[in-house]
Design a protein around this motif. Structure first.
Motif, PDB file in Angstrom:
ATOM      1  N   GLU A   8      82.019  56.439  51.729  1.00 23.51           N
ATOM      2  CA  GLU A   8      80.918  55.623  52.344  1.00 23.51           C
ATOM      3  C   GLU A   8      81.141  54.220  51.277  1.00 23.51           C
ATOM      4  O   GLU A   8      81.857  53.928  49.882  1.00 23.51           O
ATOM      5  N   ARG A   9      80.936  52.997  51.831  1.00 25.07           N
ATOM      6  CA  ARG A   9      81.433  51.741  51.379  1.00 25.07           C
ATOM      7  C   ARG A   9      80.295  50.028  51.098  1.00 25.07           C
ATOM      8  O   ARG A   9      79.261  51.092  51.797  1.00 25.07           O
ATOM      9  N   GLY A  10      79.880  50.302  50.539  1.00 25.61           N
ATOM     10  CA  GLY A  10      79.341  50.222  48.864  1.00 25.61           C
ATOM     11  C   GLY A  10      79.080  48.314  49.766  1.00 25.61           C
ATOM     12  O   GLY A  10      79.906  47.412  50.545  1.00 25.61           O
ATOM     13  N   ILE A  11      78.576  47.254  49.116  1.00 26.53           N
ATOM     14  CA  ILE A  11      78.113  46.077  48.556  1.00 26.53           C
ATOM     15  C   ILE A  11      80.000  45.442  48.389  1.00 26.53           C
ATOM     16  O   ILE A  11      79.933  46.079  47.139  1.00 26.53           O
ATOM     17  N   PRO A  12      80.395  44.777  48.402  1.00 30.24           N
ATOM     18  CA  PRO A  12      81.158  44.171  47.647  1.00 30.24           C
ATOM     19  C   PRO A  12      81.219  43.415  46.224  1.00 30.24           C
ATOM     20  O   PRO A  12      79.683  43.146  46.317  1.00 30.24           O
ATOM     21  N   LEU A  13      81.861  43.478  45.506  1.00 31.04           N
ATOM     22  CA  LEU A  13      80.889  43.208  43.549  1.00 31.04           C
ATOM     23  C   LEU A  13      81.209  42.258  43.658  1.00 31.04           C
ATOM     24  O   LEU A  13      79.978  41.834  42.834  1.00 31.04           O
ATOM     25  N   ASP A  14      81.770  41.235  44.470  1.00 32.35           N
ATOM     26  CA  ASP A  14      81.331  39.709  44.351  1.00 32.35           C
ATOM     27  C   ASP A  14      79.715  39.059  45.452  1.00 32.35           C
ATOM     28  O   ASP A  14      79.344  38.337  45.374  1.00 32.35           O
ATOM     29  N   LYS A  15      79.393  40.653  45.998  1.00 31.90           N
ATOM     30  CA  LYS A  15      78.333  40.178  46.815  1.00 31.90           C
ATOM     31  C   LYS A  15      76.601  40.710  45.608  1.00 31.90           C
ATOM     32  O   LYS A  15      76.005  40.842  46.017  1.00 31.90           O
ATOM     33  N   GLN A  16      77.337  41.340  44.735  1.00 30.47           N
ATOM     34  CA  GLN A  16      75.716  42.150  44.353  1.00 30.47           C
ATOM     35  C   GLN A  16      74.849  41.302  42.711  1.00 30.47           C
ATOM     36  O   GLN A  16      74.363  41.894  42.630  1.00 30.47           O
ATOM     37  N   LEU A  17      75.829  40.414  41.877  1.00 26.23           N
ATOM     38  CA  LEU A  17      74.972  39.370  41.543  1.00 26.23           C
ATOM     39  C   LEU A  17      73.267  38.804  41.911  1.00 26.23           C
ATOM     40  O   LEU A  17      73.522  38.173  42.785  1.00 26.23           O
ATOM     41  N   ARG A  18      72.740  39.170  41.063  1.00 29.63           N
ATOM     42  CA  ARG A  18      71.113  38.935  41.617  1.00 29.63           C
ATOM     43  C   ARG A  18      70.735  37.700  40.523  1.00 29.63           C
ATOM     44  O   ARG A  18      71.093  37.766  39.113  1.00 29.63           O
ATOM     45  N   ALA A  72      84.078  44.356  32.705  1.00 33.09           N
ATOM     46  CA  ALA A  72      83.618  43.114  32.361  1.00 33.09           C
ATOM     47  C   ALA A  72      82.409  42.766  33.161  1.00 33.09           C
ATOM     48  O   ALA A  72      81.143  42.966  33.435  1.00 33.09           O
ATOM     49  N   ARG A  73      83.445  43.111  34.914  1.00 33.67           N
ATOM     50  CA  ARG A  73      82.435  42.429  36.009  1.00 33.67           C
ATOM     51  C   ARG A  73      81.929  43.545  36.420  1.00 33.67           C
ATOM     52  O   ARG A  73      80.228  43.011  36.685  1.00 33.67           O
ATOM     53  N   VAL A  74      82.491  44.717  36.199  1.00 31.87           N
ATOM     54  CA  VAL A  74      81.136  45.976  36.470  1.00 31.87           C
ATOM     55  C   VAL A  74      80.304  45.990  35.512  1.00 31.87           C
ATOM     56  O   VAL A  74      79.461  46.295  36.649  1.00 31.87           O
ATOM     57  N   ARG A  75      81.178  46.357  34.323  1.00 29.28           N
ATOM     58  CA  ARG A  75      79.355  45.982  33.983  1.00 29.28           C
ATOM     59  C   ARG A  75      78.214  45.123  33.636  1.00 29.28           C
ATOM     60  O   ARG A  75      76.999  45.626  33.139  1.00 29.28           O
ATOM     61  N   TYR A  76      78.134  43.713  34.012  1.00 30.43           N
ATOM     62  CA  TYR A  76      77.916  42.637  33.870  1.00 30.43           C
ATOM     63  C   TYR A  76      76.742  43.535  35.191  1.00 30.43           C
ATOM     64  O   TYR A  76      75.678  42.906  35.048  1.00 30.43           O
ATOM     65  N   HIS A 284      70.813  50.334  45.091  1.00 31.39           N
ATOM     66  CA  HIS A 284      71.901  50.034  43.241  1.00 31.39           C
ATOM     67  C   HIS A 284      73.159  51.360  43.681  1.00 31.39           C
ATOM     68  O   HIS A 284      73.982  51.012  43.473  1.00 31.39           O
ATOM     69  N   LEU A 285      71.825  52.355  44.339  1.00 30.50           N
ATOM     70  CA  LEU A 285      72.659  53.006  45.550  1.00 30.50           C
ATOM     71  C   LEU A 285      74.311  52.579  46.082  1.00 30.50           C
ATOM     72  O   LEU A 285      75.196  53.304  45.801  1.00 30.50           O
ATOM     73  N   ASN A 286      73.467  51.391  46.387  1.00 26.76           N
ATOM     74  CA  ASN A 286      75.294  51.044  47.324  1.00 26.76           C
ATOM     75  C   ASN A 286      75.682  49.819  46.154  1.00 26.76           C
ATOM     76  O   ASN A 286      77.532  49.530  47.146  1.00 26.76           O
ATOM     77  N   MET A 287      75.366  49.691  45.562  1.00 27.22           N
ATOM     78  CA  MET A 287      76.639  49.000  44.389  1.00 27.22           C
ATOM     79  C   MET A 287      77.220  50.019  43.649  1.00 27.22           C
ATOM     80  O   MET A 287      79.153  49.638  43.710  1.00 27.22           O
ATOM     81  N   GLU A 288      76.522  50.717  43.783  1.00 19.47           N
ATOM     82  CA  GLU A 288      77.240  51.905  43.097  1.00 19.47           C
ATOM     83  C   GLU A 288      77.845  52.869  43.661  1.00 19.47           C
ATOM     84  O   GLU A 288      79.567  53.177  43.293  1.00 19.47           O
TER      85      GLU A 288
END
Length: 399
Positions: A8-18, A72-76, A284-288
């Motif tokens: 499965e493909r989730g939300i790209p990391l650079d689109k996850q910042l809220r 660090a990117r993922v951890r944030y 959060h599932l789509n982020m993970e």
């Protein structure tokens, strides 16, 4: 239909910042929310805290700047997820109400895992622990009645019983007897890895919670009880973390963490009754899913094995919060007198156990016993919530 998080493909990391508006979640209503919604929130908070702290530990042992930057990117994002999840808890709830919910999580999550665990040795570890958390719920419920003049069924409803388990006074053991044998990463069922990581994370967060909120109370008995049970939670973290094979590589541990987050968010999305909370589990599932993909990429680059050798291509049966009353009652009737020796279990108190008991209690009544006596004196009787008949041990005595 099976769900394969590796495909499965989730939300790209650079689109996850809220932004702050998106992180400003609406908390649940403490008086009307499903108690198991609260349990799922507490459980996922523990999982996210573990994810953040593990990533920090990995970064502290990693000499590669590029890898540390990726972590660090993922951890944030994981830290933002933790804030969104934990902030679902209502500010209206008292610390003791939240404490009761923490212990409800410990009872019903650990009991469910014990029921589903395929490895007998690991299953025994969960069965042993759940009887102690069950007793903690009973002690805190009496403190709740004594201090706040409320009944624990306000928090746990009729889903989880409140009565004595293995007495808390008997939980204090020589530290060497809290260490268990680890599973073998090469032969263990992948489900067992997820179970161990889940319960370890949940117990770790409980330990953290108690060590921080305990001194906030003015009442001496409350401060003392949090101190005592907080020490036992440290024992539990030792108990559960030792089940994990220390031979797992950093890349394998990272992969297991991200996979487990996908597993639990998917499980809770499938079983959640609150639409607003369910939407957060889905987000959060789509982020993970993206975090898992990135972890798999690093695993493929730095480890010598295939990802499929470490994690399953399809998620197991969803983790479910549900009543475990009869299961816990059966454990009380058969295992209430267990203690540990080395990496095993015995039903007789041994010399090392008795010596530690003498040292820790010093001939005095511990807070876990005092709270019952004080509540009896103040409320007229101890607090219990027995929905399935008499206590199992008392029932055996009467039969």
């Amino acid at each position: 239909m099976t769900f394969n998080p590796l495909r499965e493909r989730g939300i790209p990391l650079d689109k996850q910042l809220r932004n702050w508006r998106e992180l400003n979640v609406t908390p649940i209503d403490p008086d009307h929310a499903d108690p198991y919604t609260r349990c799922r929130i507490i459980a996922m908070n523990g999982i996210e805290v573990e994810a953040v702290m593990f990533s920090h530990q990995m970064a502290r042992h990693c000499p590669d700047t590029e890898i540390k930057q990726q972590l660090a990117r993922v951890r944030y994002i994981e830290a933002q997820q933790q804030k969104a999840v934990n902030w679902l808890l209502p500010g209206l709830a008292s610390v003791l109400e939240t404490t009761l919910a923490y212990e409800q999580v410990a009872v019903d999550l650990t009991a469910w895992v014990a029921r589903m665990e395929p490895d007998p040795y690991l299953q025994q570890a969960y069965q042993f622990g759940v009887l102690e958390d069950f007793d903690h719920l009973y002690r805190y419920a009496n403190l709740y009645e004594m201090i706040e003049h409320r009944k624990a069924e306000k928090v746990v409803d009729q889903l989880t019983e409140v009565m004595p388990g293995r007495p808390t006074i008997m939980h204090h053991r020589d530290p060497v007897d809290n260490v268990r044998e680890p599973y073998d990463r090469a032969t263990v069922d992948p489900l067992s890895k997820l179970h161990a990581l889940t319960i370890m994370s949940a117990e770790q967060q409980t330990m953290n919670f108690y060590m921080n909120v305990g001194p906030e109370y003015m009442e001496p008995i409350a401060r003392q009880l949090y101190q005592e049970i907080g020490l036992i939670e440290e024992e539990h973290v030792t108990h559960y973390e030792s089940l994990v094979d220390p031979g797992e590589s950093w890349w394998e541990m990272l992969l297991n963490h991200e996979y487990n987050e996908c597993y639990l968010y998917h499980s809770f999305m499938e079983t959640e009754t609150d639409p607003k909370v369910k939407a957060i589990w889905e987000l959060h599932l789509n982020m993970e899913l993206e975090h898992l993909r990135l972890a798999a990429e690093m695993f493929n680059k730095h480890d010598t094995r295939d990802v499929a050798e470490v994690v399953s291509p399809k998620l197991p049966k969803p983790v479910t919060f549900e009543p475990n009353k009869e299961y816990v009652r059966d454990l009380i009737a058969t295992q209430i007198d267990y203690t540990t020796i080395g990496t095993g279990y015995v039903q007789e108190a041994h010399e090392r156990f008795e010596k530690f008991q003498e040292q820790i209690h010093g001939g005095e009544q511990p807070p876990s016993e005092a709270v019952i006596e004080e509540n009896k004196a103040k409320s007229g009787e101890e607090y219990r919530l027995e929905t399935e008949g008499p206590h199992p041990v008392e029932r055996l005595r009467l039969s």
